[in-house]
Design an enzyme around this catalytic site. Structure first.
Site, PDB file in Angstrom:
ATOM      1  N   SER A 225      -1.468  -2.791  -1.269  1.00  0.00           N
ATOM      2  CA  SER A 225      -0.058  -2.608  -1.601  1.00  0.00           C
ATOM      3  C   SER A 225       0.798  -3.650  -0.720  1.00  0.00           C
ATOM      4  O   SER A 225       2.075  -3.678  -1.169  1.00  0.00           O
ATOM      5  CB  SER A 225       0.246  -1.310  -1.273  1.00  0.00           C
ATOM      6  OG  SER A 225      -0.016  -0.579   0.238  1.00  0.00           O
TER       7      SER A 225
ATOM      8  N   SER B  64      -4.846  -2.422   2.186  1.00  0.00           N
ATOM      9  CA  SER B  64      -3.511  -2.597   1.823  1.00  0.00           C
ATOM     10  C   SER B  64      -3.122  -3.703   2.510  1.00  0.00           C
ATOM     11  O   SER B  64      -1.899  -4.578   2.308  1.00  0.00           O
ATOM     12  CB  SER B  64      -2.478  -1.464   1.794  1.00  0.00           C
ATOM     13  OG  SER B  64      -2.780  -0.577   0.499  1.00  0.00           O
TER      14      SER B  64
ATOM     15  N   LYS C  29       7.471  -4.634   5.701  1.00  0.00           N
ATOM     16  CA  LYS C  29       6.989  -3.766   4.503  1.00  0.00           C
ATOM     17  C   LYS C  29       8.003  -2.632   4.350  1.00  0.00           C
ATOM     18  O   LYS C  29       8.254  -1.783   5.310  1.00  0.00           O
ATOM     19  CB  LYS C  29       5.473  -3.267   4.657  1.00  0.00           C
ATOM     20  CG  LYS C  29       4.947  -2.526   3.347  1.00  0.00           C
ATOM     21  CD  LYS C  29       3.562  -2.338   3.510  1.00  0.00           C
ATOM     22  CE  LYS C  29       3.008  -1.500   2.117  1.00  0.00           C
ATOM     23  NZ  LYS C  29       1.503  -1.277   2.452  1.00  0.00           N
TER      24      LYS C  29
END
Lengths: 488, 97
Positions: A154, A178, A79
């Site tokens: 997210s 997330s 990420k």
């Protein structure tokens, strides 16, 4: 079967037998990325040249008989809020569009020590603020199961990349859901570890008392393997706990007989869609068949968790994001005459709409006159939520709930209604408030073929209980065999 | 509905070092009204005997030895500076402006 379809533990087996090379594995992912990422848009940066060089080096060393980790040459996607030395780490924000990380996050140091190869950096909601990956300053990521829908957020890039075989596994971060919510919406396994289990050093902060890094994987076994690699105390993160190192692979036992699972009734109420509820009842039935004792219970104070979350997370964010001032790194405005202009214009031009919204909310609840009514009150309700969980865990080994009240929603469906978007996290935020571990495990698809995940929650540092129950479920069901993303 | 006004949003934006356009002020005022109206549900709870959660874990202060550790070179840390000169971050003149 293509290499990119395999789980990491299957890849390791083949590597150990000498059936495949790291170069072949890594190459198969870049070919897959070229084939699919035009549609999915999971990657912000692709590190092909560097990854292929590393893969060839590992193969060379292995051939030469050098002592290597068994994970050497396995690729991973990261990420884009986790720092990897020498690569752009953008948080999917214009603010950090050209930021090149000068050091590795501790989790990256740990992966590099095993010669694990970074394929690239994955898209996310800007500064991890969102539940759909639409607030990325660059582009939204699309759900591989239905390209007109969001992958969740997210960590939407991480979940979509694993779901579409563009990475064998990935790291995400979870502040209010997330990791788990995108895992659920994309049909992969996502784990938010206990707060303090994994070092946050090198993770660009959103809400420091809630953030945790964790694995997104194709199955439960890979999740245990990746947690083994990243967990552990780090002197560079004073909130990381000192505890005895565990081998989570040892918890992968196909047996839940006598295990006590509580199902908080509040998460199977009005707000949850009928199809998600039905999927939960099927999971409950399966656990009962397998010998677990499943009972309805209540987490009444859980209904306040989203309110507490948005007060505390935004308060912490407004403070954490104060560092972005256009001086030492990050975006600097071209329009300035004095220092104050640099601060104000850089921040106003560099942050997107949602980030500003949360900074404003956070600044408001911390401001004089409102601090007691919102921030302090929320900190007290946080204690009540933690206490309520502690009471439940006196009676139950695990709690079971949906991860998301609905399956993946359409791109732009919730973008103009911030409150509705915030409530997409309603089943996942209480776990962060409590600092607990939680996992999303895929269990079914709805009538439109969209994946549904269920959530297992344990008391702090009881990840092994989650792994055992999740593994047992997976061994006795066939989600991965029966359902595949269609890219429709 | 929480009675937050446009003027308050403008004040908050100033504290947070943000410039907002008229449209943004309008939009964020409405958003804050809705979000805070939702968040106010926490006032339904009696918290008079409850302590605040200070950290996520029960851990108190952690001390370490005060030791010098090599972290990064100056050049590495300056590589991301939007403007630099002679090994320093460059900013506009602050004194006598």
């Amino acid at each position: 079967m293509e290499l990119y379809e395999l789980t990491v533990h299957e890849l390791i087996e083949k590597l150990e037998k000498g059936e495949i090379t790291s170069e072949e594995i890594t190459k198969s992912y870049f070919e897959r990325i070229k084939e699919k990422d035009g549609q999915v848009k999971a990657y912000v940066s692709i590190l092909e040249e560097q990854a292929m060089t590393n893969a060839k080096q590992v193969d060379c060393d292995r051939k030469a008989g050098k002592m290597l980790s068994k994970f050497a040459g396995i690729p991973i996607g990261i990420k884009d809020n986790v720092c990897v030395t020498g690569t752009r780490t953008t948080c999917s924000s214009k603010m950090l569009e050209n930021f090149v990380a000068p050091y590795n996050a501790t989790v990256i140091e740990k992966l590099k020590a095993e010669d694990i190869i970074c394929l690239g950096k994955l898209n996310m909601d800007e500064f991890a603020m969102g539940s759909s990956t639409e607030t990325s300053a660059f582009f939204p990521t699309h759900n591989p199961w239905d390209l007109t829908r969001v992958p969740g957020g997210s960590s939407g890039g991480s979940a979509a990349a694993v779901a579409s075989d563009m990475a064998p596994w990935a790291l995400g971060s979870d502040t209010g859901g997330s990791i788990r919510q995108p895992a659920s919406l994309c049909g992969v396994v996502g784990l938010k570890p206990t707060y303090g289990l994994v070092s946050r050093f090198g993770l660009i902060a959103y809400a420091s008392s809630l953030d945790q890094i964790g694995p997104l994987t194709k199955d439960v076994t890979d999740s245990a393997i990746l947690l083994n690699l990243i967990a552990g105390h780090d002197p560079k993160d004073t909130t990381s706990m000192e505890y005895e190192k565990k081998d989570y692979k040892g918890s992968l036992i196909n047996d839940v007989k006598g295990m006590k699972i509580g199902v908080p009734k509040e998460y199977l109420g009005e707000g949850t869609s009928a199809e998600v509820k039905e999927a939960m009842f099927k999971v409950i039935k399966k656990y009962q068949e397998l010998g677990a004792i499943v009972e309805e219970c209540s987490l009444d104070v859980g209904q306040y968790a989203s309110a507490v979350y948005y007060i505390l997370a935004c308060a912490e964010a407004s403070s954490n994001l104060g560092r972005f001032d256009g001086i030492r790194y990050g975006y600097r405005t071209e329009k300035f005459e004095n220092l104050r202009d640099i601060y104000k214009n850089s921040r106003s031009e560099g942050f997107g709409t949602e980030v500003k919204r949360r900074i404003i909310l956070g600044t408001y609840v911390l401001s004089s006159g409102y601090y007691d009514a919102y921030y302090k009150k929320a900190q007290k309700v946080r204690t009540m939520i933690k206490n309520a969980y502690a009471e439940l865990f006196k009676k139950y080994d695990l709690l079971l709930s949906p991860v998301s009240p609905t399956t993946a929603f359409k791109i732009s469906e919730k973008m103009n209604d911030p409150l509705q978007m915030y409530l997409a996290d309603i089943c996942t935020v209480p776990v962060n408030i409590g600092g607990l571990p939680g996992m999303s495990i895929p269990c079914d698809v709805d009538s439109e073929g969209l994946p549904i995940g269920f959530q297992l929650i344990a008391k702090p540092f009881a990840e092994e209980t989650i792994f055992r129950a999740a593994f047992t479920y997976e061994q006795n069901t066939n989600f991965r065999e029966e359902h595949k993303p269609t890219f429709k | 509905m929480a009675d937050i006004t446009k003027n308050e949003i403008m004040h908050i934006a100033k504290l947070a070092m943000l410039n907002l356009t008229d449209t943004e002020i309008e939009g964020y005022t409405k958003d804050m009204q809705e979000i805070l109206a939702y968040a106010e549900m926490i006032n339904n709870l009696d918290t008079s005997d409850i302590d605040e959660t200070i950290g996520a874990t029960k851990q108190k202060n952690k001390f370490r030895k005060d030791e010098v550790i090599e972290f990064q070179t100056r050049d590495n840390l300056l590589q991301n500076a939007p403007s630099q000169a002679e090994g320093m971050f460059r900013i506009p003149k602050v004194i006598n402006t």
